[in-house]
Design a protein around this motif. Structure first.
Motif, PDB file in Angstrom:
ATOM      1  N   THR A  92      12.798   8.419 -10.196  1.00  0.00           N
ATOM      2  CA  THR A  92      12.236   7.823  -8.982  1.00  0.00           C
ATOM      3  C   THR A  92      10.992   6.998  -9.308  1.00  0.00           C
ATOM      4  O   THR A  92      10.767   5.944  -8.709  1.00  0.00           O
ATOM      5  N   PHE A  93      10.195   7.450 -10.253  1.00  0.00           N
ATOM      6  CA  PHE A  93       9.010   6.700 -10.677  1.00  0.00           C
ATOM      7  C   PHE A  93       9.411   5.323 -11.213  1.00  0.00           C
ATOM      8  O   PHE A  93       8.794   4.310 -10.877  1.00  0.00           O
ATOM      9  N   VAL A  94      10.457   5.286 -12.013  1.00  0.00           N
ATOM     10  CA  VAL A  94      10.941   4.008 -12.546  1.00  0.00           C
ATOM     11  C   VAL A  94      11.428   3.110 -11.410  1.00  0.00           C
ATOM     12  O   VAL A  94      11.090   1.921 -11.350  1.00  0.00           O
ATOM     13  N   LEU A  95      12.223   3.674 -10.490  1.00  0.00           N
ATOM     14  CA  LEU A  95      12.754   2.879  -9.382  1.00  0.00           C
ATOM     15  C   LEU A  95      11.637   2.377  -8.457  1.00  0.00           C
ATOM     16  O   LEU A  95      11.624   1.204  -8.069  1.00  0.00           O
ATOM     17  N   ALA A  96      10.704   3.252  -8.108  1.00  0.00           N
ATOM     18  CA  ALA A  96       9.594   2.837  -7.249  1.00  0.00           C
ATOM     19  C   ALA A  96       8.715   1.820  -7.971  1.00  0.00           C
ATOM     20  O   ALA A  96       8.215   0.868  -7.366  1.00  0.00           O
ATOM     21  N   GLY A  97       8.553   2.006  -9.273  1.00  0.00           N
ATOM     22  CA  GLY A  97       7.804   1.038 -10.068  1.00  0.00           C
ATOM     23  C   GLY A  97       8.469  -0.326 -10.075  1.00  0.00           C
ATOM     24  O   GLY A  97       7.798  -1.360 -10.017  1.00  0.00           O
ATOM     25  N   MET A  98       9.807  -0.322 -10.109  1.00  0.00           N
ATOM     26  CA  MET A  98      10.535  -1.586 -10.039  1.00  0.00           C
ATOM     27  C   MET A  98      10.283  -2.279  -8.702  1.00  0.00           C
ATOM     28  O   MET A  98      10.096  -3.502  -8.660  1.00  0.00           O
ATOM     29  N   VAL A  99      10.281  -1.518  -7.614  1.00  0.00           N
ATOM     30  CA  VAL A  99       9.999  -2.101  -6.307  1.00  0.00           C
ATOM     31  C   VAL A  99       8.589  -2.697  -6.302  1.00  0.00           C
ATOM     32  O   VAL A  99       8.378  -3.806  -5.813  1.00  0.00           O
ATOM     33  N   ILE A 117       4.583  10.157  -6.736  1.00  0.00           N
ATOM     34  CA  ILE A 117       5.706  10.491  -7.618  1.00  0.00           C
ATOM     35  C   ILE A 117       5.192  10.828  -9.018  1.00  0.00           C
ATOM     36  O   ILE A 117       5.671  11.768  -9.658  1.00  0.00           O
ATOM     37  N   ALA A 118       4.223  10.067  -9.492  1.00  0.00           N
ATOM     38  CA  ALA A 118       3.636  10.357 -10.808  1.00  0.00           C
ATOM     39  C   ALA A 118       3.005  11.749 -10.815  1.00  0.00           C
ATOM     40  O   ALA A 118       3.154  12.505 -11.789  1.00  0.00           O
ATOM     41  N   ALA A 119       2.323  12.096  -9.741  1.00  0.00           N
ATOM     42  CA  ALA A 119       1.719  13.436  -9.649  1.00  0.00           C
ATOM     43  C   ALA A 119       2.792  14.524  -9.634  1.00  0.00           C
ATOM     44  O   ALA A 119       2.645  15.563 -10.291  1.00  0.00           O
ATOM     45  N   TRP A 120       3.889  14.309  -8.887  1.00  0.00           N
ATOM     46  CA  TRP A 120       4.996  15.272  -8.885  1.00  0.00           C
ATOM     47  C   TRP A 120       5.596  15.403 -10.286  1.00  0.00           C
ATOM     48  O   TRP A 120       5.972  16.502 -10.713  1.00  0.00           O
ATOM     49  N   ARG A 130       0.830  -1.223   0.000  1.00  0.00           N
ATOM     50  CA  ARG A 130       0.000   0.000   0.000  1.00  0.00           C
ATOM     51  C   ARG A 130       0.857   1.262   0.000  1.00  0.00           C
ATOM     52  O   ARG A 130       0.569   2.224  -0.706  1.00  0.00           O
ATOM     53  N   MET A 131       1.907   1.250   0.810  1.00  0.00           N
ATOM     54  CA  MET A 131       2.782   2.422   0.877  1.00  0.00           C
ATOM     55  C   MET A 131       3.424   2.685  -0.483  1.00  0.00           C
ATOM     56  O   MET A 131       3.462   3.818  -0.950  1.00  0.00           O
ATOM     57  N   TYR A 132       3.927   1.635  -1.142  1.00  0.00           N
ATOM     58  CA  TYR A 132       4.593   1.834  -2.426  1.00  0.00           C
ATOM     59  C   TYR A 132       3.618   2.215  -3.530  1.00  0.00           C
ATOM     60  O   TYR A 132       3.973   2.980  -4.431  1.00  0.00           O
ATOM     61  N   VAL A 133       2.381   1.720  -3.477  1.00  0.00           N
ATOM     62  CA  VAL A 133       1.372   2.145  -4.456  1.00  0.00           C
ATOM     63  C   VAL A 133       1.084   3.627  -4.280  1.00  0.00           C
ATOM     64  O   VAL A 133       1.096   4.409  -5.257  1.00  0.00           O
ATOM     65  N   LEU A 134       0.839   4.047  -3.046  1.00  0.00           N
ATOM     66  CA  LEU A 134       0.569   5.468  -2.778  1.00  0.00           C
ATOM     67  C   LEU A 134       1.770   6.329  -3.144  1.00  0.00           C
ATOM     68  O   LEU A 134       1.631   7.393  -3.766  1.00  0.00           O
TER      69      LEU A 134
END
Length: 84
Positions: free
Chosen positions: A69-76, A47-50, A38-42
């Motif tokens: 960061t969007f790519v890295l968080a998406g990878m996670v 990040i997408a909004a930023w 949930r935390m990573y989805v939010l």
């Protein structure tokens, strides 16, 4: 480039690079039990909004940092869904 932009690029670099060790650790260990989905989805949505905001105001430190960061968080997220 004005000094304010340099501070923006420095902040963007530091906060973006901070994700690399987490992604690398998950990639190697394939362990994601302690990561909150949930935390990573939010977070990824934020990040997408930023990123969109940065594009709208043409703030390139914001755009570059949040795109990476969007790519890295998406990878996670992908690794969490795959191995979690």
């Amino acid at each position: 480039m004005i000094p304010v932009e340099w501070i923006g690029y420095l902040a963007a670099t530091l906060t973006t690079v901070a994700f690399v060790p987490q992604v690398w650790q998950i990639w190697r260990s394939k362990r994601t039990q302690d990561i909150s989905l949930r935390m990573y989805v939010l977070f990824t949505c934020g990040i997408a909004a930023w990123l969109v905001y940065g594009l709208m105001i043409a703030a390139w430190p914001v755009v570059v940092a949040n795109a990476i960061t969007f790519v890295l968080a998406g990878m996670v997220l992908v690794l969490k869904l795959r191995h979690g």
